[in-house]
Design an enzyme around this catalytic site. Structure first.
Site, short mmCIF file in Angstrom:
data_model
loop_
_atom_site.label_atom_id
_atom_site.label_comp_id
_atom_site.label_asym_id
_atom_site.label_seq_id
_atom_site.Cartn_x
_atom_site.Cartn_y
_atom_site.Cartn_z
N ARG A 182 0.83 -1.21 0.00
CA ARG A 182 0.00 0.00 0.00
C ARG A 182 0.86 1.26 0.00
O ARG A 182 0.53 2.26 -0.64
CB ARG A 182 -0.94 0.00 1.21
CG ARG A 182 -1.99 1.11 1.16
CD ARG A 182 -3.03 0.91 2.26
NE ARG A 182 -4.02 1.97 2.27
CZ ARG A 182 -5.11 2.01 1.53
NH1 ARG A 182 -5.34 1.03 0.67
NH2 ARG A 182 -5.98 3.00 1.62
N GLY A 191 -10.26 8.45 -7.35
CA GLY A 191 -9.20 7.48 -7.50
C GLY A 191 -8.58 7.10 -6.17
O GLY A 191 -8.27 7.96 -5.34
N ASN A 192 -8.41 5.80 -5.95
CA ASN A 192 -7.91 5.30 -4.66
C ASN A 192 -6.39 5.27 -4.57
O ASN A 192 -5.73 5.14 -5.59
CB ASN A 192 -8.49 3.91 -4.41
CG ASN A 192 -9.96 3.97 -4.10
OD1 ASN A 192 -10.40 4.83 -3.35
ND2 ASN A 192 -10.73 3.08 -4.70
N HIS A 240 -11.86 5.62 3.14
CA HIS A 240 -12.47 4.77 2.11
C HIS A 240 -11.56 3.55 1.94
O HIS A 240 -10.73 3.47 1.03
CB HIS A 240 -12.61 5.52 0.79
CG HIS A 240 -13.18 4.67 -0.31
ND1 HIS A 240 -14.45 4.14 -0.24
CD2 HIS A 240 -12.65 4.24 -1.48
CE1 HIS A 240 -14.67 3.42 -1.33
NE2 HIS A 240 -13.59 3.46 -2.09
#
Length: 326
Positions: A99, A131-132, A188
């Site tokens: 991540r 967008g993540n 999120h």
């Protein structure tokens, strides 16, 4: 049509989310049915042909409100005079990628886009990051836009909010339109905290209508992991529902919520112990074009723990990209 033209930018314009999003914008679902719009589509050079094809289809749809379409691979062109921007394009996580690697890679996208918005957008610019990882991508873009008020940068948690509303409606066999005061706190991500403490349906407290074990053991993880569930079933990530939720968020931000609660990920002002500046999902209402955090809510230990977990997660993300925050 009585209002001036609004310019709306969409990044990742050749992608699946944009493919649903753009038709809703062109139909007047953001600013309303009396406001003409121009679309400014941004894509990477390798995908510009796809964006041009999307523009052709938009033209062929002959929307009365759609006055112009620009397709470009240059952020300064896409954001020229922009009143609203949907930052959809982002780098997906690659195989074996951590991540932290994803955060850094996306920082190199959202930092320059924030700077381009700062230098080119209209004074009333509103930016929604889809967008993540959306919360931290929004933080990066916001920090790069030194002259734009911080509260003009939001991250999308309306999809999580809408997912929760849908699950509650299905569980109770009642109309989703009767549900009020539901919120999703935090990030999120799979660690988000969907909270029914204050939620009602037709005036009845939902917490008294559902079993606590269902709430904690089924509802919370299902809302938080709904995206993964859809990938498992559909074979692709959520696109149309993400686009619809992005429209909901921007529409309500601009037009207000008539006192109704919505989940919005906005820069914290320190409310509920969330460190100032973190872009965090809160219970909000929209008035006069601004989100306002619902204040003076009593929090149980269960709620405090859920919020604290998300604070920790977002602080760790912020730490991972601190070199990009300038």
């Amino acid at each position: 049509m009585t209002e001036s033209v609004k310019k709306i930018a969409v990044t990742g314009a050749a992608g699946q989310i944009a493919y649903s999003l753009l038709w809703r914008i062109a139909n007047g679902d953001v600013y309303g049915k009396n406001t003409p719009v121009e679309l400014q589509l941004l894509e990477i050079p390798q995908a510009i042909g796809g964006a041009e094809g999307v523009a052709m289809e938009l033209l062929d749809s002959a929307f009365p409100l759609l006055k112009n379409i620009v397709v470009t691979d240059k952020a300064e062109v896409a954001f020229d005079g922009t009143n609203a921007a949907f930052l959809v394009g982002a780098k997906p996580r690659g195989k074996g990628e951590e991540r932290a690697d994803l955060l850094t890679a996306n920082g190199k996208i959202f930092g320059p886009q924030g700077k381009a918005l700062n230098d080119n957008a209209a004074d009333d610019i509103r930016v929604l990051v889809v967008g993540n990882p959306a919360n931290t991508n929004a933080l990066i873009a916001q920090h790069a836009a030194k002259d734009i008020p911080a509260d003009r940068f939001n991250a999308m948690m309306r999809l999580d909010h809408n997912r929760g509303i849908a699950q509650l409606s299905e569980k109770l066999g009642r109309d989703k339109n009767d549900i009020e005061k539901f919120v999703v706190w935090g990030n999120h991500s799979a660690g988000q905290f969907p909270d029914i403490t204050y939620a009602t349906i037709g005036g009845e407290a939902i917490s008294g209508l559902v079993d606590h074990d269902w709430y904690t053991g089924e509802f919370i993880p299902r809302v938080a992991k709904r995206g993964a569930e859809i990938i498992e079933v559909r074979g692709k990530s959520s696109a149309a529902s993400a686009a619809s939720s992005a429209i909901d968020h921007m529409h309500d931000w601009i037009n207000g919520t008539d006192g109704q609660w919505r989940t919005a990920a906005i820069p914290s002002d320190g409310s509920y112990g969330v460190p100032e500046g973190l872009i965090f999902g809160f219970p909000t209402i929209s008035e006069d074009g601004q989100w306002k955090i619902v204040q003076d809510l009593e929090l149980s230990d269960f709620q405090k723990d859920g919020i604290a977990r998300n604070v920790t997660e977002l602080e760790e993300e912020r730490e991972a990209v601190k070199d990009l925050l300038g």
